[in-house]
Each structure stands twice: as structure tokens, then as C-alpha cells.
Enzyme design. Structure first.
Site, PDB file in Angstrom:
ATOM      1  CG  HIS A   1      17.863  -8.568 -12.117  1.00 55.80           C
ATOM      2  ND1 HIS A   1      19.197  -8.688 -12.425  1.00 55.80           N
ATOM      3  CD2 HIS A   1      17.271  -8.025 -13.221  1.00 55.80           C
ATOM      4  CE1 HIS A   1      19.386  -8.266 -13.671  1.00 55.80           C
ATOM      5  NE2 HIS A   1      18.239  -7.840 -14.175  1.00 55.80           N
TER       6      HIS A   1
ATOM      7  CG  HIS B   1      21.945  -8.585 -17.149  1.00 57.02           C
ATOM      8  ND1 HIS B   1      21.244  -9.736 -17.353  1.00 57.02           N
ATOM      9  CD2 HIS B   1      21.014  -7.656 -16.794  1.00 57.02           C
ATOM     10  CE1 HIS B   1      19.964  -9.522 -17.132  1.00 57.02           C
ATOM     11  NE2 HIS B   1      19.784  -8.269 -16.781  1.00 57.02           N
TER      12      HIS B   1
ATOM     13  CB  CYS C   1      22.055 -10.193 -22.500  1.00 61.57           C
ATOM     14  SG  CYS C   1      21.872 -10.128 -20.698  1.00 61.57           S
TER      15      CYS C   1
HETATM   16 MN    MN Z   1      17.984  -7.007 -16.294  1.00 56.59          MN
END
Ligand code: MN
Length: 145
Positions: free
Chosen positions: A61, A65, A113
């Protein structure tokens, strides 16, 4: 303000949620949202945990992250390499980079995350993407789709 750890990777007042609403492209993953974004911090902090034999979605995407391993050991695909990861290792996943997490055999893999509160939807690999990913033997052996 404190969200107190109540033991075993649970936090007071924080619900243990499914990883994603639906889909068959992941297995045995839970999600807890520890911070929803606020003040001058437009980010979420989530804790994900993958149970033995499970895996996160193989995806990419536009958003990045920032991950820190908090429980167990496992392996992570980042772009075209598979890395072993363990406690307190930090994994940076740049925009549009293929990634997938898996615990080692018999292990849980838990990780924090950080992600932007405003973000695009994950993309799944097309057949052409898969062919490209599978051209690297270690990646072909690793990925679960
Ligand atoms: Mn991801």
C-alpha cells in the site's frame, strides 16, 4: 494517561479485534488498537498477534509501517527478502513494498505497528505480481496467498 498492560499482551479497556473484517488471505491474527491518533500525532499504534501456523496478509500500500516485535520469533517478507525477526527488532516497511509476517513453527509473533490514521487500502498481488515475487526462491517458499 495510561492503558495498563493487564498481562499476556492485553491492555485494560482495549478490545481484541479480528485482524481484518473479512477475507481468507490471512490466518490466526488479532488486532488491538492502543492509540487511535490525537493531539499532534496523526498515527495509530496497534498490537497484532499471529498465532502458531498463522500469517498476515501478503499486501502492499501507499502508506508505510513502522513495526517493533514484542512477542516471539518469526520471519517477515519485505520487498524481495525474507528476514528472521525476534524480540525488539524494528522493521520499517516503505510505501508500496510487499510484506507479510509469519511466526516460526509453534510460536506466536506479536508486534507493535505504527501507521498513519489516513491511509489507502491494501493491495493484494495480481497474478503478474505473484510471478515476480515467486521469481526469488526464498520468497516463493515463504509466501502464503
Ligand atoms: Mn500492511
Amino acid at each position: 494517561m495510561i492503558k495498563r498492560h493487564s498481562g499476556a499482551f492485553n491492555w485494560d479497556g482495549v478490545s481484541v479485534l479480528p485482524y481484518k473484517e473479512d477475507g481468507t488471505h490471512f490466518k490466526t491474527v488479532t488486532r488491538q488498537v492502543l492509540f487511535h491518533g490525537g493531539h499532534d500525532l496523526p498515527v495509530e499504534l496497534r498490537y497484532f498477534e499471529i498465532g502458531p501456523g498463522g500469517h498476515s496478509t501478503l499486501e502492499r500500500h501507499e502508506h508505510a509501517h513502522l513495526v517493533m516485535i514484542a512477542r516471539g520469533r518469526g520471519r517477515v517478507l519485505v520487498r524481495d527478502q525474507v528476514y528472521p525477526v525476534g524480540l525488539n527488532d524494528v522493521v520499517e516497511i516503505a510505501p508500496l513494498t510487499w510484506h507479510q509476517f509469519q511466526p516460526d513453527e509453534g510460536e506466536h509473533l506479536g508486534f507493535l505497528c505504527v501507521v498513519s490514521t489516513e491511509r489507502d487500502r491494501p493491495q493484494r498481488p495480481t497474478p503478474a505480481d505473484l510471478e515476480m515475487l515467486q521469481s526469488v526462491a526464498a520468497v516463493a517458499e515463504f509466501i502464503k496467498v
